[in-house]
Design a protein around this motif. Structure first.
Motif, short mmCIF file in Angstrom:
data_model
loop_
_atom_site.label_atom_id
_atom_site.label_comp_id
_atom_site.label_asym_id
_atom_site.label_seq_id
_atom_site.Cartn_x
_atom_site.Cartn_y
_atom_site.Cartn_z
N UNK A 1 32.65 13.97 -3.47
CA UNK A 1 31.92 12.64 -3.44
C UNK A 1 31.81 12.94 -2.07
N UNK A 2 30.78 12.64 -1.29
CA UNK A 2 30.44 11.85 0.14
C UNK A 2 29.96 10.73 -0.02
N UNK A 3 31.24 9.83 0.76
CA UNK A 3 30.88 8.51 0.37
C UNK A 3 30.08 7.79 1.89
N UNK A 4 28.91 7.42 2.38
CA UNK A 4 28.43 7.02 2.81
C UNK A 4 28.38 5.33 3.07
N UNK A 5 28.98 4.62 2.48
CA UNK A 5 29.27 3.64 2.59
C UNK A 5 29.05 2.77 4.32
N UNK A 6 29.67 3.66 4.67
CA UNK A 6 29.62 3.41 5.89
C UNK A 6 29.06 3.51 7.14
N UNK A 7 28.13 4.33 6.63
CA UNK A 7 26.54 4.91 7.52
C UNK A 7 26.00 3.69 7.80
N UNK A 8 25.65 3.83 9.02
CA UNK A 8 24.66 2.83 9.40
C UNK A 8 23.08 3.18 9.80
N UNK A 9 22.89 4.18 9.71
CA UNK A 9 21.47 4.62 9.67
C UNK A 9 21.68 6.30 8.55
N UNK A 10 21.23 6.44 8.19
CA UNK A 10 20.81 8.33 7.59
C UNK A 10 19.13 8.61 7.06
N UNK A 11 18.81 9.67 8.77
CA UNK A 11 17.53 9.88 8.69
C UNK A 11 16.99 10.71 7.84
#
Length: 108
Positions: free
Chosen positions: A47-57
């Motif tokens: 799994x890749x946890x992106x919960x703390x990613x502010x922006x995702x292009x």
């Protein structure tokens, strides 16, 4: 711009937790982390946890899709952990949620 990643286990599943922004400036860092992470866990669901990613292009979406493909080629799979409505909506609009399973950290 910065992007930090660390590995953890959640219910026995290897998780790559990301913190920061995913854009063209941090894309090489993301790709390196994803490539290493998938290679370290062959034939596993990771799994890749992106919960703390502010922006995702879009480049970040492509990197996730590429990592899922590499995981599947090795007999495993990749899921994305994300509870945030804004990012889940982006996955739906782009169709990424049809190519990669999106879950919350609690498993739903």
């Amino acid at each position: 711009m910065r992007l930090v990643a660390h590995d953890e286990l959640i219910d026995g599943m290897p998780v790559l937790a990301l913190d920061g922004d995913v854009d063209l400036a941090t894309l090489p860092v993301l790709r390196d982390h994803l490539t290493r992470f998938v290679a370290e866990h062959p034939a596993r669901v990771v799994a890749v946890d992106i919960e703390s990613v502010g922006s995702l292009d879009d480049s970040g979406l492509g990197a996730l899709l590429g990592a899922a493909g590499r995981a599947r080629q090795g007999g495993g799979d990749l899921v994305v952990l994300c509870a945030g409505e804004r990012l889940r909506e982006r996955f739906a609009i782009t169709g990424l949620d049809r190519a990669i399973e999106i879950r919350s950290r609690s498993g739903s």
